[in-house]
Design a protein around this motif. Sequence first.
Motif, PDB file in Angstrom:
ATOM      1  N   GLY A 122       0.814  -1.202   0.000  1.00  0.00           N
ATOM      2  CA  GLY A 122       0.000   0.000   0.000  1.00  0.00           C
ATOM      3  C   GLY A 122       0.848   1.251   0.000  1.00  0.00           C
ATOM      4  O   GLY A 122       2.057   1.217   0.234  1.00  0.00           O
ATOM      5  N   ASP A 123       0.200   2.369  -0.266  1.00  0.00           N
ATOM      6  CA  ASP A 123       0.873   3.663  -0.298  1.00  0.00           C
ATOM      7  C   ASP A 123       1.074   4.185   1.123  1.00  0.00           C
ATOM      8  O   ASP A 123       0.298   3.885   2.031  1.00  0.00           O
ATOM      9  CB  ASP A 123       0.049   4.686  -1.082  1.00  0.00           C
ATOM     10  N   VAL A 124       2.105   5.001   1.289  1.00  0.00           N
ATOM     11  CA  VAL A 124       2.309   5.703   2.548  1.00  0.00           C
ATOM     12  C   VAL A 124       2.573   7.172   2.230  1.00  0.00           C
ATOM     13  O   VAL A 124       3.426   7.504   1.415  1.00  0.00           O
ATOM     14  CB  VAL A 124       3.448   5.075   3.386  1.00  0.00           C
ATOM     15  N   THR A 125       1.780   8.041   2.864  1.00  0.00           N
ATOM     16  CA  THR A 125       1.859   9.483   2.654  1.00  0.00           C
ATOM     17  C   THR A 125       2.066  10.169   3.990  1.00  0.00           C
ATOM     18  O   THR A 125       1.336   9.894   4.945  1.00  0.00           O
ATOM     19  CB  THR A 125       0.571  10.010   1.994  1.00  0.00           C
ATOM     20  N   LEU A 126       3.066  11.049   4.061  1.00  0.00           N
ATOM     21  CA  LEU A 126       3.339  11.811   5.279  1.00  0.00           C
ATOM     22  C   LEU A 126       3.335  13.289   4.935  1.00  0.00           C
ATOM     23  O   LEU A 126       3.948  13.707   3.943  1.00  0.00           O
ATOM     24  CB  LEU A 126       4.699  11.437   5.877  1.00  0.00           C
ATOM     25  N   ARG A 127       2.659  14.066   5.785  1.00  0.00           N
ATOM     26  CA  ARG A 127       2.707  15.523   5.659  1.00  0.00           C
ATOM     27  C   ARG A 127       2.719  16.115   7.059  1.00  0.00           C
ATOM     28  O   ARG A 127       2.170  15.514   8.005  1.00  0.00           O
ATOM     29  CB  ARG A 127       1.526  16.055   4.841  1.00  0.00           C
ATOM     30  N   ALA A 128       3.336  17.292   7.199  1.00  0.00           N
ATOM     31  CA  ALA A 128       3.438  17.929   8.512  1.00  0.00           C
ATOM     32  C   ALA A 128       2.584  19.191   8.550  1.00  0.00           C
ATOM     33  O   ALA A 128       2.423  19.888   7.539  1.00  0.00           O
ATOM     34  CB  ALA A 128       4.892  18.277   8.820  1.00  0.00           C
ATOM     35  N   GLU A 129       2.039  19.468   9.734  1.00  0.00           N
ATOM     36  CA  GLU A 129       1.310  20.716   9.961  1.00  0.00           C
ATOM     37  C   GLU A 129       1.407  21.069  11.435  1.00  0.00           C
ATOM     38  O   GLU A 129       1.939  20.304  12.241  1.00  0.00           O
ATOM     39  CB  GLU A 129      -0.147  20.595   9.516  1.00  0.00           C
TER      40      GLU A 129
END
Length: 277
Positions: free
Chosen positions: A57-64
């Motif tokens: 599966g895909d893995v997506t990381l973003r910061a906020e």
Amino acid sequence: MSGHLTRRRVLAGGATALLASIAGCSGATPFVGKRSERDETIAVDGAERLVARTDLGDVTLRAEERDDIDVRITKQASSVTADLSDLAFRVERSGGDLVLRSEFTGDTEFLGGRPSMSIDVTLPRSLPVSSVRSSVGDVSVDGVDGDVDAETDTGDVRLRDVAGSVRAAASTGDVTVAGPDAIRGARTQTGDVAADVPDIDGDVRIESRTGDVAVAVGEDVDADLRVATNTGDVSVTGVSLSDATRTGDSVTGTLGDGGPALAVETRTGDATVSPLS
């Protein structure tokens, strides 16, 4: 980067055309199979680094700006007989690492294949990321801090605006690195590589076996540059390169004061170096 298509893109285009023909005139292909989604909130609790791992599966990381971690977990399978409970999401803590892990715990189905579980992670800017990996799926990392290692066996890797030194790798897929603080390497075996290089961290290789490689170099980079291909074109334009030498399908020279090696290479494809704007 040249306009010719890689074999991987041609195959992808053929698959898209086939799906479109199956869908007929509806304009969309309905999803057939099983799918579930849920959100999970995870406390940082003193963790010093984030690690993410997926089997399928895909893995997506973003910061906020936030204090905890939100994870959207999506399970799906093309077979209606698949058991989505064979996919497990785990949170592990080891030393200073907070590890998010998705695993397939069942057996491969005869017709439907294994189901997949993708994780979409939103994390605090204050929590550095150290490692992100998928066995089969895309890896996307956006706006995080940390010296990030990102890798997939089958899929694309995209790193954007990482405040740290990065390394990106794929076996079959495109690799894109945009706006890092520095780069330690970028490679794929089958696919294209596009990388911004504002600074380098030691000797650096940016390479593909089959695909185009395009590098944008910062004006303050000091390196011994080599740009080469076996089958394709080599282009070095707009950068200040002293002691430049062209031999066959390679260009060498010195960027700035020289120093570590910066190799931009492909076996089959174009190799391009230009200024980082």
